[in-house]
Write a protein that holds these residues in place. Structure first.
Motif, PDB file in Angstrom:
ATOM      1  N   GLY A 185      29.604   5.884 -21.003  1.00 52.74           N
ATOM      2  CA  GLY A 185      29.658   6.081 -22.448  1.00 52.74           C
ATOM      3  C   GLY A 185      28.776   5.143 -23.244  1.00 52.74           C
ATOM      4  O   GLY A 185      28.639   5.307 -24.463  1.00 52.74           O
ATOM      5  N   THR A 186      28.174   4.159 -22.604  1.00 55.01           N
ATOM      6  CA  THR A 186      27.266   3.245 -23.311  1.00 55.01           C
ATOM      7  C   THR A 186      26.036   4.007 -23.788  1.00 55.01           C
ATOM      8  O   THR A 186      25.427   4.763 -23.031  1.00 55.01           O
ATOM      9  N   VAL A 187      25.659   3.793 -25.066  1.00 54.08           N
ATOM     10  CA  VAL A 187      24.437   4.422 -25.592  1.00 54.08           C
ATOM     11  C   VAL A 187      23.486   3.411 -26.217  1.00 54.08           C
ATOM     12  O   VAL A 187      22.304   3.697 -26.386  1.00 54.08           O
ATOM     13  N   ALA A 188      23.968   2.234 -26.579  1.00 53.81           N
ATOM     14  CA  ALA A 188      23.102   1.235 -27.219  1.00 53.81           C
ATOM     15  C   ALA A 188      22.028   0.751 -26.249  1.00 53.81           C
ATOM     16  O   ALA A 188      22.255   0.643 -25.043  1.00 53.81           O
ATOM     17  N   ALA A 189      20.849   0.438 -26.781  1.00 52.60           N
ATOM     18  CA  ALA A 189      19.735  -0.042 -25.956  1.00 52.60           C
ATOM     19  C   ALA A 189      19.180  -1.356 -26.482  1.00 52.60           C
ATOM     20  O   ALA A 189      18.042  -1.714 -26.175  1.00 52.60           O
ATOM     21  N   ASP A 190      19.984  -2.102 -27.242  1.00 52.97           N
ATOM     22  CA  ASP A 190      19.483  -3.345 -27.828  1.00 52.97           C
ATOM     23  C   ASP A 190      19.137  -4.386 -26.763  1.00 52.97           C
ATOM     24  O   ASP A 190      18.168  -5.146 -26.911  1.00 52.97           O
ATOM     25  N   GLN A 191      19.895  -4.413 -25.665  1.00 51.58           N
ATOM     26  CA  GLN A 191      19.588  -5.371 -24.601  1.00 51.58           C
ATOM     27  C   GLN A 191      18.296  -4.998 -23.880  1.00 51.58           C
ATOM     28  O   GLN A 191      17.488  -5.871 -23.541  1.00 51.58           O
ATOM     29  N   THR A 192      18.099  -3.706 -23.655  1.00 46.97           N
ATOM     30  CA  THR A 192      16.849  -3.251 -23.044  1.00 46.97           C
ATOM     31  C   THR A 192      15.665  -3.658 -23.897  1.00 46.97           C
ATOM     32  O   THR A 192      14.667  -4.196 -23.398  1.00 46.97           O
ATOM     33  N   MET A 193      15.776  -3.420 -25.198  1.00 51.36           N
ATOM     34  CA  MET A 193      14.652  -3.709 -26.098  1.00 51.36           C
ATOM     35  C   MET A 193      14.436  -5.206 -26.267  1.00 51.36           C
ATOM     36  O   MET A 193      13.289  -5.672 -26.329  1.00 51.36           O
ATOM     37  N   GLN A 194      15.508  -5.975 -26.325  1.00 49.59           N
ATOM     38  CA  GLN A 194      15.335  -7.419 -26.483  1.00 49.59           C
ATOM     39  C   GLN A 194      14.637  -8.016 -25.273  1.00 49.59           C
ATOM     40  O   GLN A 194      13.779  -8.895 -25.399  1.00 49.59           O
ATOM     41  N   LYS A 195      14.978  -7.509 -24.109  1.00 44.36           N
ATOM     42  CA  LYS A 195      14.329  -8.005 -22.897  1.00 44.36           C
ATOM     43  C   LYS A 195      12.841  -7.668 -22.899  1.00 44.36           C
ATOM     44  O   LYS A 195      12.005  -8.486 -22.484  1.00 44.36           O
ATOM     45  N   LEU A 196      12.485  -6.492 -23.389  1.00 45.72           N
ATOM     46  CA  LEU A 196      11.069  -6.118 -23.452  1.00 45.72           C
ATOM     47  C   LEU A 196      10.336  -6.934 -24.508  1.00 45.72           C
ATOM     48  O   LEU A 196       9.230  -7.440 -24.261  1.00 45.72           O
ATOM     49  N   VAL A 197      10.938  -7.079 -25.665  1.00 38.17           N
ATOM     50  CA  VAL A 197      10.310  -7.866 -26.739  1.00 38.17           C
ATOM     51  C   VAL A 197      10.091  -9.312 -26.286  1.00 38.17           C
ATOM     52  O   VAL A 197       9.030  -9.900 -26.512  1.00 38.17           O
ATOM     53  N   ASP A 198      11.084  -9.885 -25.623  1.00 38.35           N
ATOM     54  CA  ASP A 198      10.943 -11.259 -25.128  1.00 38.35           C
ATOM     55  C   ASP A 198       9.840 -11.360 -24.079  1.00 38.35           C
ATOM     56  O   ASP A 198       9.076 -12.332 -24.056  1.00 38.35           O
ATOM     57  N   ALA A 199       9.734 -10.350 -23.221  1.00 34.56           N
ATOM     58  CA  ALA A 199       8.698 -10.360 -22.194  1.00 34.56           C
ATOM     59  C   ALA A 199       7.310 -10.268 -22.821  1.00 34.56           C
ATOM     60  O   ALA A 199       6.359 -10.898 -22.343  1.00 34.56           O
ATOM     61  N   ILE A 200       7.180  -9.494 -23.886  1.00 35.74           N
ATOM     62  CA  ILE A 200       5.889  -9.381 -24.572  1.00 35.74           C
ATOM     63  C   ILE A 200       5.499 -10.710 -25.201  1.00 35.74           C
ATOM     64  O   ILE A 200       4.333 -11.153 -25.098  1.00 35.74           O
ATOM     65  N   THR A 201       6.446 -11.357 -25.825  1.00 34.30           N
ATOM     66  CA  THR A 201       6.162 -12.678 -26.413  1.00 34.30           C
ATOM     67  C   THR A 201       5.763 -13.669 -25.327  1.00 34.30           C
ATOM     68  O   THR A 201       4.805 -14.442 -25.497  1.00 34.30           O
ATOM     69  N   ALA A 202       6.471 -13.639 -24.200  1.00 34.98           N
ATOM     70  CA  ALA A 202       6.144 -14.537 -23.097  1.00 34.98           C
ATOM     71  C   ALA A 202       4.768 -14.254 -22.524  1.00 34.98           C
ATOM     72  O   ALA A 202       4.107 -15.154 -21.987  1.00 34.98           O
ATOM     73  N   ALA A 203       4.311 -13.014 -22.654  1.00 30.70           N
ATOM     74  CA  ALA A 203       2.981 -12.643 -22.153  1.00 30.70           C
ATOM     75  C   ALA A 203       1.875 -12.967 -23.149  1.00 30.70           C
ATOM     76  O   ALA A 203       0.705 -12.658 -22.891  1.00 30.70           O
ATOM     77  N   GLY A 204       2.240 -13.583 -24.254  1.00 29.39           N
ATOM     78  CA  GLY A 204       1.243 -13.967 -25.250  1.00 29.39           C
ATOM     79  C   GLY A 204       1.032 -12.951 -26.343  1.00 29.39           C
ATOM     80  O   GLY A 204       0.092 -13.061 -27.145  1.00 29.39           O
ATOM     81  N   GLY A 205       1.921 -11.959 -26.410  1.00 34.38           N
ATOM     82  CA  GLY A 205       1.792 -10.928 -27.420  1.00 34.38           C
ATOM     83  C   GLY A 205       2.526 -11.269 -28.697  1.00 34.38           C
ATOM     84  O   GLY A 205       3.159 -12.335 -28.815  1.00 34.38           O
ATOM     85  N   PRO A 206       2.466 -10.378 -29.670  1.00 39.10           N
ATOM     86  CA  PRO A 206       3.139 -10.622 -30.951  1.00 39.10           C
ATOM     87  C   PRO A 206       4.647 -10.531 -30.827  1.00 39.10           C
ATOM     88  O   PRO A 206       5.173  -9.994 -29.844  1.00 39.10           O
ATOM     89  N   ALA A 207       5.337 -11.022 -31.831  1.00 33.18           N
ATOM     90  CA  ALA A 207       6.793 -10.922 -31.891  1.00 33.18           C
ATOM     91  C   ALA A 207       7.141  -9.551 -32.471  1.00 33.18           C
ATOM     92  O   ALA A 207       7.383  -9.395 -33.669  1.00 33.18           O
ATOM     93  N   TYR A 208       7.131  -8.555 -31.604  1.00 32.36           N
ATOM     94  CA  TYR A 208       7.378  -7.186 -32.047  1.00 32.36           C
ATOM     95  C   TYR A 208       8.802  -7.015 -32.571  1.00 32.36           C
ATOM     96  O   TYR A 208       9.751  -7.626 -32.079  1.00 32.36           O
ATOM     97  N   ALA A 209       8.938  -6.165 -33.582  1.00 34.22           N
ATOM     98  CA  ALA A 209      10.240  -5.650 -34.006  1.00 34.22           C
ATOM     99  C   ALA A 209      10.355  -4.212 -33.516  1.00 34.22           C
ATOM    100  O   ALA A 209       9.379  -3.639 -33.015  1.00 34.22           O
ATOM    101  N   TRP A 210      11.516  -3.600 -33.663  1.00 36.02           N
ATOM    102  CA  TRP A 210      11.686  -2.239 -33.169  1.00 36.02           C
ATOM    103  C   TRP A 210      12.710  -1.467 -33.997  1.00 36.02           C
ATOM    104  O   TRP A 210      13.553  -2.063 -34.671  1.00 36.02           O
ATOM    105  N   ARG A 211      12.576  -0.161 -33.954  1.00 35.85           N
ATOM    106  CA  ARG A 211      13.517   0.739 -34.612  1.00 35.85           C
ATOM    107  C   ARG A 211      13.781   1.927 -33.699  1.00 35.85           C
ATOM    108  O   ARG A 211      12.874   2.425 -33.023  1.00 35.85           O
ATOM    109  N   SER A 212      15.018   2.396 -33.701  1.00 34.35           N
ATOM    110  CA  SER A 212      15.376   3.569 -32.913  1.00 34.35           C
ATOM    111  C   SER A 212      16.707   4.094 -33.410  1.00 34.35           C
ATOM    112  O   SER A 212      17.323   3.510 -34.318  1.00 34.35           O
TER     113      SER A 212
END
Length: 610
Positions: A355-382
């Protein structure tokens, strides 16, 4: 009156043999008889002896399959007839590990059957086999029949004949014309010992130890080594799947990328399966010579350019080990686009169906990985979907997500969007606005049943509005294969995509009716080709145009399937973006051509000046 072929097909019954194979047999078996292999095979795709008992079928064992659900061995007859349409080889289905060895001379008694990989409902062609065999080894260590060489000269340019209209479009009852049609040529060699010389790899090694080569090096070739699928009538006849009969302990299956070369001679029986059709099951396997293919890097957008990308990240959930790789792809290969439409973002516990539908943990992990890779601090909407309502892996609840760089663009938030609320368009001060942002397009429409609903969002770049619609259309699951017995094959999955394309086109028209000059970008995994009716419906009345068509035809692909480089991912643009030709488009090849891909899709990037 029905044709002879249709009456013959009507006389067949279908019975399941295993989970992936079905058998077509005559309802009343005939008496046993002594026949040659070419008599068993006959001059059409189905045996004239199907359902009959045969005895003393003589041949040399050319290959033994000791794995999977279709265990058995191939034999080839000692003397050929003068009919090029009748194969001299046949598969003997034992169901258990065979006791014969390559080079054995054997006689076989058993029942002739036609087995349909994937089941009769798949529409696949059948394989002529001898089942329930009694096998006698006459001698061992015999020389094998000389392999038939499959090359650019032997494979016809035309792919297939049209099916018999009196047999629902089936080609099964048609006399084979191996000098005229490629599928007929391969069928005339079914079960025979065949070989290819050094051939270019056109689909990378997959997790099932398969790769694809082409025996026609100049057939619709692209600059990176693949073979482009550019029309329904351009199926690319030189494609051939390669599997191996060699134990992996003796020779591991090679890991190859597109553009590599399978060097030397690859030889073995020609088989047919549901996952690609005609397949050379190698008894002798060539070696891979690397072609040096590199992952592409897009150019960075200039200060005044807006870079919008689409990227299918293939069922990404927090348990995956690919976050760093996806982050590097976005930062390094895509050069940190301002907006990225992500497809196949799964919920916080992936395929667990609770029954879980939220994806905030998935997205936070991706956003953090992008920052760690030297990318921008992306925001997201869904927008979280209703549980189990959007298709995909059960429990995964895949959805589209807008990833954006707030240092470059602003997201216009308008409250009220949820899984069930339809986004609308209003006109304010002469300009179009979304009623909710982010919002879903017509989510109650049957077009989106068990499929992803489009996500619409409004962005601001340097003070100008840009409307972005993220899509993931219904998959091609259920379509008949290019190698189907029904020609042309039925593409049943198009029906839903046509409805989806019509709905998205109507929404874009609504925006343009409110503001003719509006900048609209419609993008994502469209799951259909740039020349398809789906794309034409998206483009209807000039509302949109698929920008991948700005590339040369040889560069139009985002996906590689069964030896064909093809378009599934697209970015479509409104007239205001297209009219000045002040845009650039990249299909950034980082996945589809490689055996170590992190997704099976290549991302696409559009850069333009709003």
């Amino acid at each position: 009156m029905p044709s002879k072929s249709s009456k013959r097909i009507a006389a067949l019954t279908v019975a399941a043999v295993c989970s992936t194979v079905s058998a077509v047999v005559l309802t009343a078996p005939a008496e046993a008889d002594t026949v040659a292999i070419h008599d068993v095979q006959g001059p059409t795709r189905t045996s004239p002896l199907a359902g009959q008992q045969v005895t003393d079928v003589t041949g040399i064992v050319t290959g033994v399959r000791t794995y999977g659900s279709s265990r058995g061995f191939w034999i080839q007859g000692p003397s050929a007839d003068d009919n090029p349409a009748t194969s001299e080889g046949v598969f003997v289905f034992t169901g258990s590990t065979p006791t014969v060895t390559v080079g054995d001379s054997v006689t076989v008694a058993g029942t002739v059957a036609e087995f349909v990989p994937g089941g009769a409902s798949s529409g696949n062609q059948s394989i002529t086999e001898i089942t329930k065999p009694t096998v006698t080894v006459v001698s061992s260590g015999n020389a094998l029949p000389a392999a038939t060489v499959v090359n650019s000269r032997s494979v016809p340019a035309a792919y297939t004949p049209g099916g018999d209209s009196a047999a629902s479009g089936s080609v099964n009852g048609l006399a084979l014309q191996p000098r005229k049609y490629a599928l007929d040529y391969y069928e005339s060699l079914e079960g025979m010992n065949v070989s290819i010389g050094s051939s270019r790899v056109v689909t990378a090694t997959d997790p099932f130890s398969e790769l694809w080569v082409t025996v026609k090096p100049y057939e619709n070739a692209n600059r990176r080594g693949g073979t482009v699928y550019g029309a329904y009538t351009s199926q690319n006849t030189g494609r051939l799947q390669i599997q191996s009969l060699i134990p992996t302990a003796t020779q591991p299956f090679p890991k190859a990328n597109v553009g590599d070369t399978l060097k030397g001679t690859t030889e073995g029986p020609l088989d047919y399966n549901q996952f690609g059709g005609y397949t050379l099951t190698a008894r002798t396997l060539g070696t891979v010579e690397a072609g040096g293919l590199k992952r592409e890097t897009a150019r960075e957008q200039s200060r005044g350019e807006l870079a919008v990308a689409t990227y299918n990240v293939e069922n990404l959930d927090p348990t995956d080990g690919s976050f760093a790789d996806h982050a590097a792809a976005i930062v390094d290969n895509l050069q940190s686009p301002d907006i990225v439409s992500l497809e196949e973002i799964q919920d916080n516990n992936g395929s667990k169906n609770d029954g879980t539908v939220a994806a905030d943990q998935t997205m936070q992990k991706l956003v953090d990985a992008i920052t760690a890779a030297g990318g921008p601090a992306y925001a997201w909407r869904s927008i979280d979907p209703v549980n189990l309502a959007d298709g995909g892996e059960p429990g995964g609840n895949i959805r589209q997500v807008f990833l954006y760089n707030p240092a470059r663009v602003s997201f216009v938030d308008r409250a009220g969007g949820d899984a069930a609320t339809a986004a609308g368009v209003t006109k304010v001060n002469g300009k179009a606005q979304l009623t909710v942002s982010p919002g879903r397009i017509d989510p109650a429409n049957d077009a989106w049943k068990n499929s992803r609903k489009p996500l619409a969002g409004e962005f601001l770049f340097r003070g100008k509005s840009v409307f972005v619609i993220a899509n993931h259309f219904a998959s091609k699951g259920g379509d008949q294969a290019l190698h189907s017995q029904f020609q042309p094959p039925t593409r049943s999955s198009e029906t839903q995509r046509h409805l989806q394309a019509t709905a998205v086109n109507a929404f874009v028209k609504d925006i343009l009716a409110k503001q003719r000059s509006a900048h609209v970008v419609t993008l994502g995994d469209i799951n259909d080709f740039e020349f398809s009716e789906t794309t034409k419906l998206l483009e209807a009345d000039g509302a949109l145009w698929s920008a991948i068509k700005s590339l040369p035809k040889s560069e139009r692909y985002s996906y590689d399937f069964q030896g064909n480089s093809q378009v599934l991912d697209q970015i479509l643009i409104s007239p205001s973006i297209r009219k000045d030709c002040d845009y650039t488009y990249d299909s950034v090849h980082i996945n589809s051509e490689f055996n170590d891909q992190i997704s099976d899709h290549d991302p696409q990037v559009l850069r333009f000046r709003p």
